[in-house]
Scaffold this active site. Structure first.
Site, PDB file in Angstrom:
ATOM      1  N   GLU A  33      71.348 -93.739  19.631  1.00 25.12           N
ATOM      2  CA  GLU A  33      70.268 -93.294  20.514  1.00 25.12           C
ATOM      3  C   GLU A  33      69.525 -92.051  20.023  1.00 25.12           C
ATOM      4  O   GLU A  33      68.392 -91.832  20.421  1.00 25.12           O
ATOM      5  CB  GLU A  33      70.885 -92.909  21.869  1.00 25.12           C
ATOM      6  CG  GLU A  33      71.428 -94.060  22.654  1.00 25.12           C
ATOM      7  CD  GLU A  33      70.434 -94.528  23.688  1.00 25.12           C
ATOM      8  OE1 GLU A  33      70.232 -93.777  24.651  1.00 25.12           O
ATOM      9  OE2 GLU A  33      69.877 -95.629  23.530  1.00 25.12           O
ATOM     10  N   HIS A  71      74.293 -73.397  27.658  1.00 24.25           N
ATOM     11  CA  HIS A  71      75.302 -73.087  26.637  1.00 24.25           C
ATOM     12  C   HIS A  71      76.269 -74.262  26.471  1.00 24.25           C
ATOM     13  O   HIS A  71      77.450 -74.132  26.780  1.00 24.25           O
ATOM     14  CB  HIS A  71      76.088 -71.830  27.046  1.00 24.25           C
ATOM     15  CG  HIS A  71      75.252 -70.621  27.340  1.00 24.25           C
ATOM     16  ND1 HIS A  71      75.713 -69.542  28.067  1.00 24.25           N
ATOM     17  CD2 HIS A  71      73.972 -70.308  26.982  1.00 24.25           C
ATOM     18  CE1 HIS A  71      74.770 -68.617  28.149  1.00 24.25           C
ATOM     19  NE2 HIS A  71      73.693 -69.063  27.518  1.00 24.25           N
ATOM     20  N   HIS A  88      67.384 -73.835  29.442  1.00 25.58           N
ATOM     21  CA  HIS A  88      68.292 -73.184  28.476  1.00 25.58           C
ATOM     22  C   HIS A  88      69.709 -73.255  29.021  1.00 25.58           C
ATOM     23  O   HIS A  88      69.924 -73.045  30.216  1.00 25.58           O
ATOM     24  CB  HIS A  88      67.874 -71.731  28.273  1.00 25.58           C
ATOM     25  CG  HIS A  88      68.915 -70.887  27.606  1.00 25.58           C
ATOM     26  ND1 HIS A  88      69.401 -71.157  26.346  1.00 25.58           N
ATOM     27  CD2 HIS A  88      69.584 -69.781  28.023  1.00 25.58           C
ATOM     28  CE1 HIS A  88      70.312 -70.253  26.030  1.00 25.58           C
ATOM     29  NE2 HIS A  88      70.452 -69.406  27.033  1.00 25.58           N
ATOM     30  N   HIS A  95      74.897 -69.283  20.475  1.00 27.57           N
ATOM     31  CA  HIS A  95      74.485 -68.950  21.849  1.00 27.57           C
ATOM     32  C   HIS A  95      74.280 -70.206  22.713  1.00 27.57           C
ATOM     33  O   HIS A  95      74.930 -70.362  23.734  1.00 27.57           O
ATOM     34  CB  HIS A  95      73.198 -68.101  21.824  1.00 27.57           C
ATOM     35  CG  HIS A  95      72.754 -67.636  23.169  1.00 27.57           C
ATOM     36  ND1 HIS A  95      72.361 -66.347  23.441  1.00 27.57           N
ATOM     37  CD2 HIS A  95      72.632 -68.298  24.353  1.00 27.57           C
ATOM     38  CE1 HIS A  95      72.036 -66.234  24.720  1.00 27.57           C
ATOM     39  NE2 HIS A  95      72.182 -67.414  25.293  1.00 27.57           N
ATOM     40  N   GLU A 116      65.617 -64.266  30.287  1.00 27.09           N
ATOM     41  CA  GLU A 116      65.008 -65.055  29.207  1.00 27.09           C
ATOM     42  C   GLU A 116      63.584 -65.494  29.564  1.00 27.09           C
ATOM     43  O   GLU A 116      63.063 -66.453  28.998  1.00 27.09           O
ATOM     44  CB  GLU A 116      65.875 -66.284  28.879  1.00 27.09           C
ATOM     45  CG  GLU A 116      67.309 -65.995  28.494  1.00 27.09           C
ATOM     46  CD  GLU A 116      67.486 -65.219  27.181  1.00 27.09           C
ATOM     47  OE1 GLU A 116      66.468 -64.828  26.588  1.00 27.09           O
ATOM     48  OE2 GLU A 116      68.642 -64.999  26.794  1.00 27.09           O
TER      49      GLU A 116
END
Ligand code: 13P
Ligand code: ZN
Length: 280
Positions: free
Chosen positions: A169, A141, A139, A210, A116
């Site tokens: 919050e 999941h 990044h 994803h 990525e």
């Protein structure tokens, strides 16, 4: 020359990767992190040494020319980062207008930067343009956010409003909201460009079915952003099938804006007067 394994920035990086794994956000090799390094930090460790090897990036990013990043390797397990940083992470400097990455340290088993890399580098380029103190792209999941992309409308305003309503919050932590990309093929320049475009207006970008991208000034800030959104998604999934009796109103969110000195994304809340009128 100091030992790079003792460097604070490297320790914090692999500690946060471990924390992400323990949160269940990074199964197997899922997820990746990159952090812009201050050249001075690095010079102390490798004075006057040339690159170990050169790796083509497959894209160009002229604004990142000469910039150095600490980045996770492709196929590497977050579970193992803390114990063995040298083979799981690497330090690369972008050259030739971003078309090449010079390996300065790490990836000791012959590995390479995350698949990525385009999304990370293009997002850095986008965020640096907005916030000169920007440094981190993350990044992962996270289970609940991912699950939410199967059942919730992917409209960014609606998705953001739902998350904001799930805990007090949220609007304070991510007033810029959450941008959403539909399912796209990961690891490509196309998803990289689309992510970077979304990063211009929000520090959180969901990849439907994803995972999520976060951007911030520090590892903690970035982790905290994702953590807050993920918890909100969990509350959503715990309540979505139940009759909702009350929620956080837009008028209350306006109170939060004032109390915490933040501005919710323009157009995402009902205007203050209209909202109060509705309440009367
Ligand atoms: P990498 O192992 O190449 O970092 O890929 C993991 C991932 O999450 C792909 O989206
Ligand atoms: Zn992923």
């Amino acid at each position: 020359m100091s030992n790079i394994l003792d460097a604070r920035f490297l320790k914090e990086f692999v500690q946060i990767a471990d924390e992400m794994y323990r949160h269940g956000w990074d199964e197997r090799n899922g997820g990746n992190i990159s952090m812009l390094l201050d050249g001075n930090e690095l010079d102390a460790f490798r004075p006057d040494q040339g690159p170990i090897r050169r790796m083509p990036t497959g894209f160009s990013a002229p604004v990142l020319e000469g910039k150095t990043f600490l980045v996770t390797g492709t196929g590497k397990y977050f579970k193992n980062m803390l114990d063995d940083p040298e083979s799981n992470v690497g330090i690369v400097r972008l050259s030739d207008g971003g078309r090449n990455a010079e390996l300065l340290w790490g990836f000791s088993d012959g590995g390479s930067f995350t698949s990525e890399f385009p999304a990370h580098m293009m997002s850095h380029a986008a965020r640096i343009g907005i916030d000169p103190l920007h440094r981190v792209v993350m990044h992962c999941h996270p289970t609940n956010l991912l699950a939410m992309t199967y059942v919730h409308d992917l409209d960014e305003r609606l998705f953001t409003r739902t998350l904001w309503q799930m805990s007090t919050e949220c609007v304070v932590v991510f007033p810029d909201g959450v941008n959403v990309l539909p399912w796209m093929l990961c690891g490509t320049n196309e998803i990289g460009q689309a992510t970077a475009e979304k990063m211009k207006t929000a520090r959180l970008v969901v990849w439907a079915q994803h995972g999520i991208y976060g951007a911030g000034r520090t590892l903690d800030e970035c982790f905290g952003l994702i953590e807050t959104a993920e918890k909100a998604a969990e509350i959503y999934l715990k309540t979505a099938h139940l009759p909702i009796r009350q929620t956080i109103t837009d008028a209350q969110m306006h109170q939060l804006e004032k109390r915490f000195g933040v501005r919710a994304r323009s157009g995402y809340l009902a205007p203050e007067k209209a909202d109060f009128r509705k309440k009367d």
